[in-house]
Design a protein around this motif. Structure first.
Motif, short mmCIF file in Angstrom:
data_model
loop_
_atom_site.label_atom_id
_atom_site.label_comp_id
_atom_site.label_asym_id
_atom_site.label_seq_id
_atom_site.Cartn_x
_atom_site.Cartn_y
_atom_site.Cartn_z
N LEU A 273 0.82 -1.21 0.00
CA LEU A 273 0.00 0.00 0.00
C LEU A 273 0.87 1.27 0.00
CD1 LEU A 273 -3.05 0.92 0.35
CD2 LEU A 273 -2.47 1.25 2.75
N VAL A 274 1.79 1.34 0.97
CA VAL A 274 2.62 2.54 1.10
C VAL A 274 3.57 2.69 -0.09
CG1 VAL A 274 4.40 3.67 2.49
CG2 VAL A 274 2.44 2.59 3.60
N GLY A 275 4.22 1.59 -0.48
CA GLY A 275 5.12 1.62 -1.63
C GLY A 275 4.35 2.01 -2.89
N GLY A 276 3.16 1.47 -3.01
CA GLY A 276 2.31 1.76 -4.17
C GLY A 276 1.92 3.23 -4.23
N ILE A 277 1.56 3.77 -3.08
CA ILE A 277 1.17 5.20 -3.04
C ILE A 277 2.34 6.09 -3.45
CG2 ILE A 277 0.52 7.11 -1.50
CD1 ILE A 277 -1.24 5.08 0.04
N ILE A 278 3.53 5.78 -2.90
CA ILE A 278 4.71 6.58 -3.24
C ILE A 278 4.97 6.53 -4.75
CG2 ILE A 278 7.23 6.79 -2.95
CD1 ILE A 278 6.78 5.77 -0.03
N CYS A 279 4.89 5.34 -5.33
CA CYS A 279 5.15 5.19 -6.77
C CYS A 279 4.05 5.87 -7.61
CB CYS A 279 5.25 3.71 -7.13
SG CYS A 279 6.68 2.93 -6.38
N ALA A 280 2.81 5.80 -7.11
CA ALA A 280 1.71 6.46 -7.84
C ALA A 280 1.89 7.98 -7.85
CB ALA A 280 0.37 6.08 -7.20
N VAL A 281 2.32 8.50 -6.69
CA VAL A 281 2.59 9.95 -6.60
C VAL A 281 3.68 10.31 -7.60
CG1 VAL A 281 3.54 11.76 -5.13
CG2 VAL A 281 1.80 10.21 -4.21
N ALA A 282 4.72 9.48 -7.65
CA ALA A 282 5.82 9.74 -8.57
C ALA A 282 5.33 9.72 -10.02
CB ALA A 282 6.92 8.69 -8.37
N GLN A 283 4.44 8.77 -10.32
CA GLN A 283 3.92 8.66 -11.68
C GLN A 283 3.08 9.89 -12.05
OE1 GLN A 283 4.71 6.06 -13.84
NE2 GLN A 283 3.84 7.51 -15.31
N ILE A 284 2.27 10.36 -11.09
CA ILE A 284 1.45 11.56 -11.33
C ILE A 284 2.35 12.77 -11.61
CG2 ILE A 284 -0.15 13.21 -10.25
CD1 ILE A 284 -1.32 10.72 -8.71
N LEU A 285 3.40 12.89 -10.78
CA LEU A 285 4.37 13.99 -10.98
C LEU A 285 5.00 13.88 -12.37
CD1 LEU A 285 6.31 14.13 -7.59
CD2 LEU A 285 4.98 15.98 -8.60
N TYR A 286 5.37 12.67 -12.74
CA TYR A 286 6.01 12.41 -14.03
C TYR A 286 5.10 12.85 -15.17
CZ TYR A 286 8.54 9.75 -17.61
OH TYR A 286 9.24 9.37 -18.71
N ASN A 287 3.82 12.45 -15.10
CA ASN A 287 2.87 12.80 -16.15
C ASN A 287 2.66 14.31 -16.24
OD1 ASN A 287 2.71 10.10 -16.50
ND2 ASN A 287 0.56 9.88 -15.94
N LEU A 288 2.54 14.93 -15.06
CA LEU A 288 2.33 16.39 -15.03
C LEU A 288 3.49 17.13 -15.66
CD1 LEU A 288 0.81 17.02 -11.46
CD2 LEU A 288 -0.31 17.40 -13.67
N LEU A 289 4.72 16.71 -15.29
CA LEU A 289 5.91 17.39 -15.81
C LEU A 289 6.09 17.16 -17.30
CD1 LEU A 289 8.30 16.67 -12.81
CD2 LEU A 289 7.49 18.92 -13.52
N MET A 290 5.79 15.92 -17.74
CA MET A 290 5.88 15.62 -19.18
C MET A 290 4.91 16.49 -19.97
SD MET A 290 8.18 13.37 -20.11
CE MET A 290 7.73 12.38 -21.54
N SER A 291 3.69 16.61 -19.44
CA SER A 291 2.68 17.40 -20.15
C SER A 291 2.99 18.88 -20.08
CB SER A 291 1.27 17.11 -19.61
OG SER A 291 1.20 17.47 -18.25
N ALA A 292 3.85 19.28 -19.11
CA ALA A 292 4.27 20.69 -19.04
C ALA A 292 5.41 20.97 -20.01
CB ALA A 292 4.68 21.03 -17.62
N GLY A 293 5.85 19.92 -20.72
CA GLY A 293 6.83 20.14 -21.79
C GLY A 293 8.27 19.82 -21.45
N PHE A 294 8.54 19.21 -20.29
CA PHE A 294 9.92 18.84 -19.95
C PHE A 294 10.33 17.61 -20.75
CE2 PHE A 294 8.76 21.27 -16.19
CZ PHE A 294 9.90 22.03 -15.99
#
Lengths: 143, 337
Positions: A28-49
């Motif tokens: 659960l905890v490991g999954g949440i941390i990785c999901a947060v990382a994935q959300i950040l990744y998607n947001l930054l990619m869509s911001a053009g990085f």
């Protein structure tokens, strides 16, 4: 002989760790941390990085956030609940560096913070680097 | 050697009286089941100091001064201080006693320190070498974690058999004069090592030492097994106490209902999440100086055997693959001589 008999006695009386519960919590905890990382990744990619920059930025954000949570005495509580789930991701690594740095602050910036910072993470860095070199050499020849 | 009995015991001919005790603990201990028995509960784990090490020394100084004050004496009346703690080079006790200016013996017996200090202090008084001796032991959760385990902020899980170091200090003022309770006898433990290596299960490392010293005490002094109302071990914790019980039963002792453990008494395992129980030099010291002394004064307990237990390893020896040597000392305390 006496030692062996006593060892059996000790093991018989030892409480078992709640393995299933610990695994579920780690997932659960490991999954949440990785999901947060994935959300950040998607947001930054869509911001053009670029892909490389995004990877670095996600790692940096997670690390800085963990250091903050460590200082606020929140991450140790997450760790007590999540176990390996919060220790294995990069956030666990950041916590392992920040925690001794805070603990040994009173022994000064050089021998306290500077030296003790790598108390727990040091072996990970040393053997991680060594392993990557060995794998790199093998890869060079079998490629 | 008329006062020496059997293999390792002494019986005092002029038993020193415990004329006062003081127990000061930290906030977590103050939330535990024994809260009302302690003289003072500090809300501040740092005791108004900057570091954990300074905090422990301050705790130690305050407790000793309180014990002296409760006896109506001044620091100058104290002939000797015996004190032990868990920090490197006994620094908790050394820096605490620095401002007291009295003759000082620093002791290392890990968490068995208060037993060691009381036995030696009583010998000194019975031998006529001192009138007033302070026996003291202290520990601090944060200082002990830093010395022996991981930084507080590290996110790890504790083993189910791990214990929780008590932030606390117990000071016992022994005197050649007084109305009791009296220290009537003591048995010095030998180092017992049954190859235990798990530093997260120190109860298992210390349990054989506790069983050995209890057996030796009864054998040496020829006491019936039901002689004491209570036998209180130091910090074996839940699992260690069971092992000591088993070892004692196996050798024919049947008083295990009188056996209790300071580490089990000081915390509420479920509510306070302390796993095996409390540990540290301050555990047996504060529980004896606070809880048991009040029971002795009220007459609920007439005779007790205090058996502080210690795990004598260091971080370095464990990293080198050594086992954990255990030790325990037995001190008899009785209301009447």
């Amino acid at each position: 002989m006496k030692e062996q008999m006593y060892e059996e006695m000790v093991n018989a009386g030892k409480p078992k760790s709640a393995v299933l519960q610990n695994c579920a919590r780690a997932f659960l905890v490991g999954g949440i941390i990785c999901a947060v990382a994935q959300i950040l990744y998607n947001l930054l990619m869509s911001a053009g990085f670029t892909r490389d920059d995004t990877g670095l930025l996600v790692a940096a954000i997670l690390t800085v956030t963990t250091i903050l949570l460590t200082a606020l005495r929140i991450y140790d509580r997450v760790g007590k609940f999540g176990g390996a789930g919060s220790f294995v991701p990069i956030t666990g690594f950041a916590n392992a560096i920040a925690a001794p740095a805070i603990e040994h602050k009173k022994e000064g910036l050089v021998l306290g913070v500077g030296a003790k910072m790598f108390l727990i993470a040091g072996p990970v860095i040393v053997y991680g680097t060594l392993a990557s070199v060995i794998v790199g050499i093998i890869y060079y020849f079998v490629r | 050697m008329t006062k020496h009995f059997g293999n390792a015991s002494v019986r005092f001919t002029n038993p020193p009286s415990i004329i006062s005790t003081a127990a000061i603990v930290g906030p977590k201990e103050g939330e535990g089941p024994l809260a009302k028995y302690f003289d003072k509960i500090s809300a501040d784990t740092l005791f108004n100091k900057d570091t954990w090490e300074q905090a422990e020394s301050e705790l130690m100084r305050q407790t000793i001064e309180l014990a002296i004050q409760k006896a109506g004496l001044t620091t100058k009346d104290i002939n000797y201080i015996f004190a032990g703690d868990l920090l490197n080079q006994n620094s908790g006790s050394v820096y605490g006693a620095r401002s007291l200016g009295r003759p000082f013996f620093g002791l290392f017996g890990a968490c068995s320190a208060i037993g060691m200090a009381m036995a030696l202090g009583a010998m000194l008084i019975d031998g006529g070498f001192a009138d007033n001796v302070v026996a003291n032991a202290s520990s601090h959760f944060c200082g002990a974690e830093k010395t022996f385990r991981f930084p507080l902020e590290l996110g790890t899980q504790r083993s189910p058999t791990a214990s929780w170091t008590v932030t606390g200090d117990g000071a016992v003022l022994l005197s050649s004069k007084g109305e009791g309770p009296f220290v009537t006898a003591a048995t010095t433990g030998a180092i017992v090592d049954l190859d235990q290596k798990d530093v997260n299960h120190m109860g298992a490392a210390m349990a054989p030492a506790a069983a050995e010293v209890i057996k030796a005490h009864f054998d040496d002094l020829g006491l019936p097994h039901d002689y004491y109302d209570v036998i209180a071990t130091g910090d074996l914790g839940i699992y260690g106490k069971k092992l000591t019980e088993q070892l004692l039963q196996d050798s024919g002792f049947n008083f295990c209902d009188r056996l209790t453990d300071c580490g089990i008494l000081i915390f509420d395992k479920e509510r306070q999440d302390t796993h095996a129980g409390g540990s540290g030099c301050g555990c047996s010291a504060s529980v004896f100086a606070g809880y048991f002394m009040k029971k002795l004064h009220s007459g609920e307990i007439n005779k007790m055997l205090l058996v502080p237990t210690g795990a004598l390893h260091s971080v370095v020896t464990i990293q080198q693959g050594e086992t954990i040597p255990g030790i325990a000392h037995a001190v008899a305390i009785e209301r009447n001589m």
